[in-house]
Write a protein that holds these residues in place. Structure first.
Motif, PDB file in Angstrom:
ATOM      1  N   PRO A 185       0.825  -1.210   0.000  1.00 55.31           N
ATOM      2  CA  PRO A 185       0.000   0.000   0.000  1.00 55.31           C
ATOM      3  C   PRO A 185       0.861   1.262   0.000  1.00 55.31           C
ATOM      4  N   SER A 186       0.337   2.303  -0.574  1.00 56.28           N
ATOM      5  CA  SER A 186       0.915   3.638  -0.471  1.00 56.28           C
ATOM      6  C   SER A 186      -0.194   4.631  -0.796  1.00 56.28           C
ATOM      7  N   PRO A 187      -0.227   5.771  -0.094  1.00 58.93           N
ATOM      8  CA  PRO A 187      -1.327   6.715  -0.271  1.00 58.93           C
ATOM      9  C   PRO A 187      -1.194   7.629  -1.483  1.00 58.93           C
ATOM     10  N   THR A 188       0.033   7.747  -2.052  1.00 59.08           N
ATOM     11  CA  THR A 188       0.239   8.664  -3.167  1.00 59.08           C
ATOM     12  C   THR A 188       1.112   8.024  -4.237  1.00 59.08           C
ATOM     13  N   GLY A 189       1.061   8.631  -5.424  1.00 59.58           N
ATOM     14  CA  GLY A 189       1.923   8.230  -6.520  1.00 59.58           C
ATOM     15  C   GLY A 189       2.286   9.469  -7.331  1.00 59.58           C
ATOM     16  N   LYS A 190       3.377   9.372  -8.078  1.00 58.95           N
ATOM     17  CA  LYS A 190       3.826  10.491  -8.901  1.00 58.95           C
ATOM     18  C   LYS A 190       3.315  10.295 -10.321  1.00 58.95           C
ATOM     19  N   VAL A 191       2.596  11.312 -10.810  1.00 59.41           N
ATOM     20  CA  VAL A 191       1.884  11.229 -12.073  1.00 59.41           C
ATOM     21  C   VAL A 191       2.335  12.337 -13.017  1.00 59.41           C
ATOM     22  N   LEU A 192       2.653  11.966 -14.253  1.00 55.81           N
ATOM     23  CA  LEU A 192       2.948  12.929 -15.312  1.00 55.81           C
ATOM     24  C   LEU A 192       1.649  13.314 -15.982  1.00 55.81           C
ATOM     25  N   LEU A 193       1.275  14.582 -15.873  1.00 56.29           N
ATOM     26  CA  LEU A 193       0.118  15.104 -16.601  1.00 56.29           C
ATOM     27  C   LEU A 193       0.637  15.681 -17.901  1.00 56.29           C
ATOM     28  N   ASP A 194       0.062  15.249 -19.009  1.00 60.84           N
ATOM     29  CA  ASP A 194       0.534  15.761 -20.302  1.00 60.84           C
ATOM     30  C   ASP A 194      -0.432  16.753 -20.913  1.00 60.84           C
ATOM     31  N   GLY A 195      -1.548  17.033 -20.238  1.00 59.63           N
ATOM     32  CA  GLY A 195      -2.475  18.042 -20.708  1.00 59.63           C
ATOM     33  C   GLY A 195      -3.414  17.612 -21.814  1.00 59.63           C
ATOM     34  N   ALA A 196      -3.293  16.362 -22.264  1.00 64.07           N
ATOM     35  CA  ALA A 196      -4.157  15.885 -23.348  1.00 64.07           C
ATOM     36  C   ALA A 196      -5.592  15.725 -22.841  1.00 64.07           C
ATOM     37  N   ILE A 197      -6.530  16.016 -23.693  1.00 62.53           N
ATOM     38  CA  ILE A 197      -7.944  15.785 -23.383  1.00 62.53           C
ATOM     39  C   ILE A 197      -8.327  14.492 -24.046  1.00 62.53           C
ATOM     40  N   ARG A 198      -8.842  13.582 -23.258  1.00 62.90           N
ATOM     41  CA  ARG A 198      -9.145  12.241 -23.764  1.00 62.90           C
ATOM     42  C   ARG A 198     -10.618  11.983 -23.770  1.00 62.90           C
TER      43      ARG A 198
END
Length: 110
Positions: A97-110
């Protein structure tokens, strides 16, 4: 260019729910991270690009590069696509378990 408006890295949107600074904000198909706090209906500036540490479903283990989705009902990230909005990809391993993760936001609209 006469029709250029802005780069779009930061956008002002209306908060659909109360949000703290650094929280996820989903407005239709646009996802961003709040640059400040806002109440429902307030204008909020969100960042749409970059790497952010975000809350995640603790019971999931992530690998680098896995697609990450926003679970708006629970205000957290998940790797489960069903009913959620694709926001980016994990940039490193996140344990179960872990409460957070590192996420790359690329700004794309899907």
């Amino acid at each position: 260019m006469k029709n250029y408006i802005q780069a779009g890295a930061n956008l002002t949107v209306l908060a659909a729910a109360a949000v703290a600074s650094g929280g996820g904000v989903l407005t239709g198909s646009i996802f961003g991270v709040a640059q400040g706090a806002a109440e429902i209906g307030d204008e909020i500036v969100v960042s749409r690009f970059g790497v952010f540490e975000l809350p995640k479903l603790e019971a999931q283990a992530w690998t680098a590069g896995v697609k990450v989705y926003w679970d708006d009902g629970n205000s957290r990230c998940t790797t489960a696509a069903s009913g959620n909005t694709l926001i980016g990809a994990a940039v490193e391993i996140a344990a179960n378990p872990s409460p957070t993760g590192k996420v790359l936001l690329d700004g794309a609209i899907r």
